[in-house]
Design an enzyme around this catalytic site. Sequence first.
Site, short mmCIF file in Angstrom:
data_model
loop_
_atom_site.label_atom_id
_atom_site.label_comp_id
_atom_site.label_asym_id
_atom_site.label_seq_id
_atom_site.Cartn_x
_atom_site.Cartn_y
_atom_site.Cartn_z
N ASN A 9 -72.44 -30.11 32.92
CA ASN A 9 -73.09 -29.11 32.19
C ASN A 9 -74.37 -29.06 32.64
O ASN A 9 -75.55 -30.35 32.38
CB ASN A 9 -72.76 -29.75 30.67
CG ASN A 9 -73.63 -28.86 29.70
OD1 ASN A 9 -74.30 -27.82 30.20
ND2 ASN A 9 -73.93 -29.42 28.67
N LYS A 11 -76.84 -27.49 31.39
CA LYS A 11 -77.70 -27.01 30.37
C LYS A 11 -78.62 -26.04 30.71
O LYS A 11 -78.27 -25.17 31.52
CB LYS A 11 -78.48 -28.34 29.77
CG LYS A 11 -77.49 -29.56 29.32
CD LYS A 11 -78.04 -30.55 28.61
CE LYS A 11 -76.78 -31.78 28.40
NZ LYS A 11 -77.09 -32.77 27.49
N HIS A 92 -71.04 -28.52 21.59
CA HIS A 92 -71.84 -29.46 22.08
C HIS A 92 -72.92 -29.79 20.99
O HIS A 92 -73.38 -28.99 20.24
CB HIS A 92 -72.52 -28.94 23.44
CG HIS A 92 -73.31 -29.76 24.17
ND1 HIS A 92 -74.73 -30.38 23.55
CD2 HIS A 92 -72.72 -30.53 25.34
CE1 HIS A 92 -74.76 -31.31 24.46
NE2 HIS A 92 -73.83 -31.33 25.38
N GLU A 94 -76.12 -30.43 21.10
CA GLU A 94 -77.24 -29.69 21.16
C GLU A 94 -76.86 -28.39 20.25
O GLU A 94 -77.88 -27.75 19.70
CB GLU A 94 -77.68 -29.46 22.63
CG GLU A 94 -78.29 -30.87 23.12
CD GLU A 94 -78.02 -31.03 24.63
OE1 GLU A 94 -77.82 -29.78 25.29
OE2 GLU A 94 -78.09 -32.23 24.98
N GLU A 163 -68.68 -37.25 23.16
CA GLU A 163 -70.11 -37.35 23.61
C GLU A 163 -70.85 -38.01 22.46
O GLU A 163 -71.42 -37.33 21.43
CB GLU A 163 -70.70 -36.14 24.01
CG GLU A 163 -70.08 -35.44 25.10
CD GLU A 163 -70.99 -34.60 25.74
OE1 GLU A 163 -71.25 -34.45 27.03
OE2 GLU A 163 -71.80 -33.63 24.86
N GLY A 169 -78.42 -37.98 27.47
CA GLY A 169 -79.99 -37.87 28.00
C GLY A 169 -80.72 -39.19 27.64
O GLY A 169 -81.98 -39.04 28.11
N SER A 209 -74.99 -39.89 29.42
CA SER A 209 -75.69 -40.62 30.38
C SER A 209 -74.58 -41.13 31.48
O SER A 209 -74.67 -42.23 32.00
CB SER A 209 -76.34 -41.68 29.71
OG SER A 209 -77.34 -41.25 29.02
P1 13P Z 1 -76.42 -36.52 29.83
O1 13P Z 1 -75.41 -36.80 31.17
O2 13P Z 1 -77.63 -36.05 30.58
O3 13P Z 1 -76.44 -37.48 28.88
O4 13P Z 1 -75.89 -35.08 28.97
C1 13P Z 1 -74.51 -35.40 28.70
C2 13P Z 1 -73.92 -34.21 28.13
O5 13P Z 1 -74.57 -33.65 27.02
C3 13P Z 1 -73.13 -33.41 28.80
O6 13P Z 1 -72.68 -32.32 27.93
#
Ligand code: 13P
Length: 249
Positions: A9, A11, A92, A94, A163, A169, A209
């Site tokens: 992803n 983002k 997600h 976010e 997640e 992150g 992560s």
């Molecule tokens: P990270 O791997 O940067 O922690 O992000 C995970 C994520 O949100 C994947 O959708």
Amino acid sequence: MRIPIVAGNWKMNGSASFANEMCQQINAFAADLDVEVVLSPPSVYLAQVQLAAENYSTAAQNVHFAAAGAYTGEVSTAMLRDVGCGYVLIGHSERRAMFAEIQEVLAKKLAAAVEAKLLPILCVGETLEQRQQGQAFAVVKQQLLSAISGLDITADQIVVAYEPIWAIGTGETASPEQAQEMHSYIRTVLAEQISVAMAAKTRILYGGSVNAETASQLFSQPDIDGGLVGGASLKIEDFKNICSAAASQ
Ligand code: 13P
């Protein structure tokens, strides 16, 4: 029996030239890999990445539930199918937190994706506060059930991604044991809600992560079927190493 998936992803990161480089590298790398590699670029690069695809699939990061119409800024399931996209991320954290995607909306998106034969990657996960208060399992169950209730789906119509928000992150990965415990629980919820056979076949990915060091141990857990990778999916070598870790389980 469950073919693992490693989805990157991006983002809101990347560029046309980064996408080009990634596509070439992953096509060459993933040719004989027993893993489904999925790239999820920003929507503006989705058609480009899908057109170049030989040994990977693509996922949209978002979709609207309506078929067409006056929804400025949105894309439909038909448009995603039209450019050859096979997957879509739904729910997600976010998008839940920053774009006010409430559960009713997510349930509609999931139903629209299933109807359009796009494979949804349904993301669920608790906050740190919820985990500390002992609510992690209840929160994840509620997110899962509110998205799938009323849908009669089979294991090849959905992928679930656990997640934990506190691991996204932050560099703080859930331990393999913590992740396994939740993945096993998600499978139990699917078995209760849909069927034991469906639960046994559904791919459940871990995200939060994941990096080249932690991937192997996570993916070796019995109920972890690959990963949804954010930051490390932007580093081509790291992403390849994560894909290899999933293949070698
Ligand atoms: P990270 O791997 O940067 O922690 O992000 C995970 C994520 O949100 C994947 O959708």
